[in-house]
Design a protein around this motif. Structure first.
Motif, PDB file in Angstrom:
ATOM      1  N   LEU A  86      -0.055  -4.497   8.308  1.00  0.00           N
ATOM      2  CA  LEU A  86       1.218  -3.995   8.827  1.00  0.00           C
ATOM      3  C   LEU A  86       1.431  -2.574   8.335  1.00  0.00           C
ATOM      4  CD1 LEU A  86       3.360  -7.161   7.905  1.00  0.00           C
ATOM      5  CD2 LEU A  86       2.061  -6.767  10.004  1.00  0.00           C
ATOM      6  N   ASP A  87       1.554  -1.647   9.276  1.00  0.00           N
ATOM      7  CA  ASP A  87       1.716  -0.239   8.934  1.00  0.00           C
ATOM      8  C   ASP A  87       3.195   0.144   9.069  1.00  0.00           C
ATOM      9  OD1 ASP A  87       1.263   2.388   8.308  1.00  0.00           O
ATOM     10  OD2 ASP A  87      -0.158   2.786   9.924  1.00  0.00           O
ATOM     11  N   GLU A  88       3.847   0.388   7.946  1.00  0.00           N
ATOM     12  CA  GLU A  88       5.269   0.752   7.907  1.00  0.00           C
ATOM     13  C   GLU A  88       6.123  -0.273   8.674  1.00  0.00           C
ATOM     14  OE1 GLU A  88       6.237   3.274   6.109  1.00  0.00           O
ATOM     15  OE2 GLU A  88       4.587   4.708   6.015  1.00  0.00           O
ATOM     16  N   PRO A  89       6.083  -1.559   8.292  1.00  0.00           N
ATOM     17  CA  PRO A  89       6.764  -2.584   9.094  1.00  0.00           C
ATOM     18  C   PRO A  89       8.279  -2.506   9.102  1.00  0.00           C
ATOM     19  CG  PRO A  89       5.951  -3.529   7.049  1.00  0.00           C
ATOM     20  CD  PRO A  89       5.387  -2.141   7.132  1.00  0.00           C
ATOM     21  N   LEU A 146      -0.072  -4.672  13.101  1.00  0.00           N
ATOM     22  CA  LEU A 146       1.118  -3.954  13.549  1.00  0.00           C
ATOM     23  C   LEU A 146       0.924  -2.486  13.206  1.00  0.00           C
ATOM     24  CD1 LEU A 146       4.059  -3.838  14.598  1.00  0.00           C
ATOM     25  CD2 LEU A 146       4.798  -4.232  12.245  1.00  0.00           C
ATOM     26  N   PRO A 147       0.510  -1.660  14.176  1.00  0.00           N
ATOM     27  CA  PRO A 147       0.308  -0.237  13.882  1.00  0.00           C
ATOM     28  C   PRO A 147       1.632   0.502  13.775  1.00  0.00           C
ATOM     29  CG  PRO A 147      -0.123  -0.664  16.187  1.00  0.00           C
ATOM     30  CD  PRO A 147       0.170  -1.997  15.565  1.00  0.00           C
ATOM     31  N   GLU A 148       1.590   1.664  13.165  1.00  0.00           N
ATOM     32  CA  GLU A 148       2.766   2.519  13.128  1.00  0.00           C
ATOM     33  C   GLU A 148       3.076   2.975  14.557  1.00  0.00           C
ATOM     34  OE1 GLU A 148       4.330   6.435  10.641  1.00  0.00           O
ATOM     35  OE2 GLU A 148       2.183   6.062  10.857  1.00  0.00           O
ATOM     36  N   SER A 149       4.362   2.925  14.929  1.00  0.00           N
ATOM     37  CA  SER A 149       4.786   3.287  16.288  1.00  0.00           C
ATOM     38  C   SER A 149       3.972   2.510  17.330  1.00  0.00           C
ATOM     39  CB  SER A 149       4.624   4.797  16.519  1.00  0.00           C
ATOM     40  OG  SER A 149       5.359   5.532  15.572  1.00  0.00           O
ATOM     41  N   THR A 205      -3.189 -13.562   4.129  1.00  0.00           N
ATOM     42  CA  THR A 205      -3.532 -12.359   3.362  1.00  0.00           C
ATOM     43  C   THR A 205      -2.832 -11.188   4.043  1.00  0.00           C
ATOM     44  OG1 THR A 205      -5.701 -13.275   2.854  1.00  0.00           O
ATOM     45  CG2 THR A 205      -5.417 -10.902   2.558  1.00  0.00           C
ATOM     46  N   ILE A 206      -1.981 -10.480   3.298  1.00  0.00           N
ATOM     47  CA  ILE A 206      -1.181  -9.411   3.916  1.00  0.00           C
ATOM     48  C   ILE A 206      -1.345  -8.110   3.142  1.00  0.00           C
ATOM     49  CG2 ILE A 206       1.147  -8.637   4.546  1.00  0.00           C
ATOM     50  CD1 ILE A 206       1.972 -11.513   4.868  1.00  0.00           C
ATOM     51  N   VAL A 207      -1.564  -7.039   3.877  1.00  0.00           N
ATOM     52  CA  VAL A 207      -1.476  -5.692   3.312  1.00  0.00           C
ATOM     53  C   VAL A 207      -0.558  -4.891   4.215  1.00  0.00           C
ATOM     54  CG1 VAL A 207      -3.617  -4.995   4.497  1.00  0.00           C
ATOM     55  CG2 VAL A 207      -2.764  -3.632   2.603  1.00  0.00           C
ATOM     56  N   PHE A 208       0.420  -4.232   3.598  1.00  0.00           N
ATOM     57  CA  PHE A 208       1.298  -3.398   4.409  1.00  0.00           C
ATOM     58  C   PHE A 208       1.571  -2.082   3.694  1.00  0.00           C
ATOM     59  CE2 PHE A 208       4.550  -5.521   1.880  1.00  0.00           C
ATOM     60  CZ  PHE A 208       5.528  -4.541   1.690  1.00  0.00           C
ATOM     61  N   PHE A 257       0.872  -1.173   0.000  1.00  0.00           N
ATOM     62  CA  PHE A 257       0.000   0.000   0.000  1.00  0.00           C
ATOM     63  C   PHE A 257       0.909   1.223   0.000  1.00  0.00           C
ATOM     64  CE2 PHE A 257      -3.909   1.926   2.228  1.00  0.00           C
ATOM     65  CZ  PHE A 257      -4.655   1.876   1.073  1.00  0.00           C
ATOM     66  N   LEU A 258       1.111   1.825  -1.172  1.00  0.00           N
ATOM     67  CA  LEU A 258       2.102   2.877  -1.348  1.00  0.00           C
ATOM     68  C   LEU A 258       1.453   4.244  -1.438  1.00  0.00           C
ATOM     69  CD1 LEU A 258       4.202   1.198  -4.196  1.00  0.00           C
ATOM     70  CD2 LEU A 258       4.548   0.983  -1.742  1.00  0.00           C
ATOM     71  N   GLY A 259       2.213   5.240  -1.027  1.00  0.00           N
ATOM     72  CA  GLY A 259       1.716   6.600  -1.147  1.00  0.00           C
ATOM     73  C   GLY A 259       2.586   7.546  -0.353  1.00  0.00           C
ATOM     74  N   PRO A 260       2.575   8.821  -0.686  1.00  0.00           N
ATOM     75  CA  PRO A 260       3.346   9.796   0.087  1.00  0.00           C
ATOM     76  C   PRO A 260       2.756   9.967   1.478  1.00  0.00           C
ATOM     77  CG  PRO A 260       1.920  10.913  -1.475  1.00  0.00           C
ATOM     78  CD  PRO A 260       1.795   9.452  -1.765  1.00  0.00           C
TER      79      PRO A 260
END
Length: 240
Positions: free
Chosen positions: A156-159, A79-82, A183-186, A32-35
């Motif tokens: 997974l957020d910014e793993p 896995l949340p960011e921070s 099934t994974i989205v990160f 999941f890409l983006g600025p």
């Protein structure tokens, strides 16, 4: 396994997520890409039930997150960011605590904790206090808690954020292995993550999908460079 339909999230007048629709099947690893500020983390928090949607719906393994949040969350490792940790606990103490919250006890809890310690390569720090760990080991400990209940879906957020090159290599390798059965989205803004870990990638900008496909097809769309495609399709936060 993950179905997102016409998902929209507003914060006052700001639209953070704008009518997103996509799905991720078992055996897929979606990057999941983006600025920064594109809506990645907001989308993931809605998928995992930590934020309500303004409009639209999300289903996890066919379970509507809004209607049956507890049932849906049992299917998810997040896995949340921070991600927060209890600094005064040891690694094994923290994982035992998380396993107990997940409903494990006795031999089942020990088996779950031992499994994730091995999966996330935590054997050398297992009795160490969390406040003495490097950032890489803290990150692995957070990842380990998300795997305790052997979930079907991983979010997974910014793993790999903040990890050194060796640590990034190990986490990417682990994601590839887990992706064979789950099934994974990160989310990430590091484009090299796509080739390293993903079977499919999606670029979002200002809450909308602007490109989607395999890493190979996205590079073709960018004249051989994913970086060029990313720069062409996304909005810089630098205002002239």
């Amino acid at each position: 396994m993950i179905e997102v339909n016409n998902l929209t999230k507003q914060f006052g007048h700001k639209i953070a997520v704008d009518d997103l629709s996509f799905s991720v099947e078992k055996g897929e690893v979606l990057g999941f890409l983006g600025p920064n500020g594109a809506g990645k983390s907001t989308t993931m928090r809605i998928i995992t039930g930590f934020l309500p949607a303004t409009r639209g719906d999300v289903k996890i393994c066919g379970i509507p997150v809004a209607d049956k949040p507890e049932d849906a969350k049992r299917k998810i490792g997040y896995l949340p960011e921070s991600a927060p940790l209890y600094a005064d606990m040891t690694v094994v103490g923290f994982l035992r605590f998380c396993a107990s919250i997940r409903g494990f006890s006795g031999p089942a809890r020990k088996e779950a904790v031992d499994r994730v310690i091995e999966t996330c390569f935590l054997q050398t720090v297992v009795h160490q206090s969390i406040d003495t760990l490097s950032k890489g080991y803290r990150h692995r400990t957070c990842l380990a808690q998300s795997l305790l209940h052997d979930p079907e879906v991983l979010v997974l957020d910014e793993p790999t954020d903040g990890l050194d090159p060796n640590q990034k290599h190990e986490v990417r390798k682990l994601i590839r292995e887990l992706g064979k059965e789950k099934t994974i989205v990160f989310s990430t803004h590091i484009l090299e993550e796509v080739d390293a870990s993903c079977t499919r990638a999606m670029i979002i900008d200002q809450g909308k999908i602007v490109a989607e496909g395999s890493p190979e097809s996205l590079r073709t769309d960018g004249d051989g460079s994913l970086t060029e495609l990313f720069r062409k399709l996304t909005t810089s936060d630098v205002v002239a």
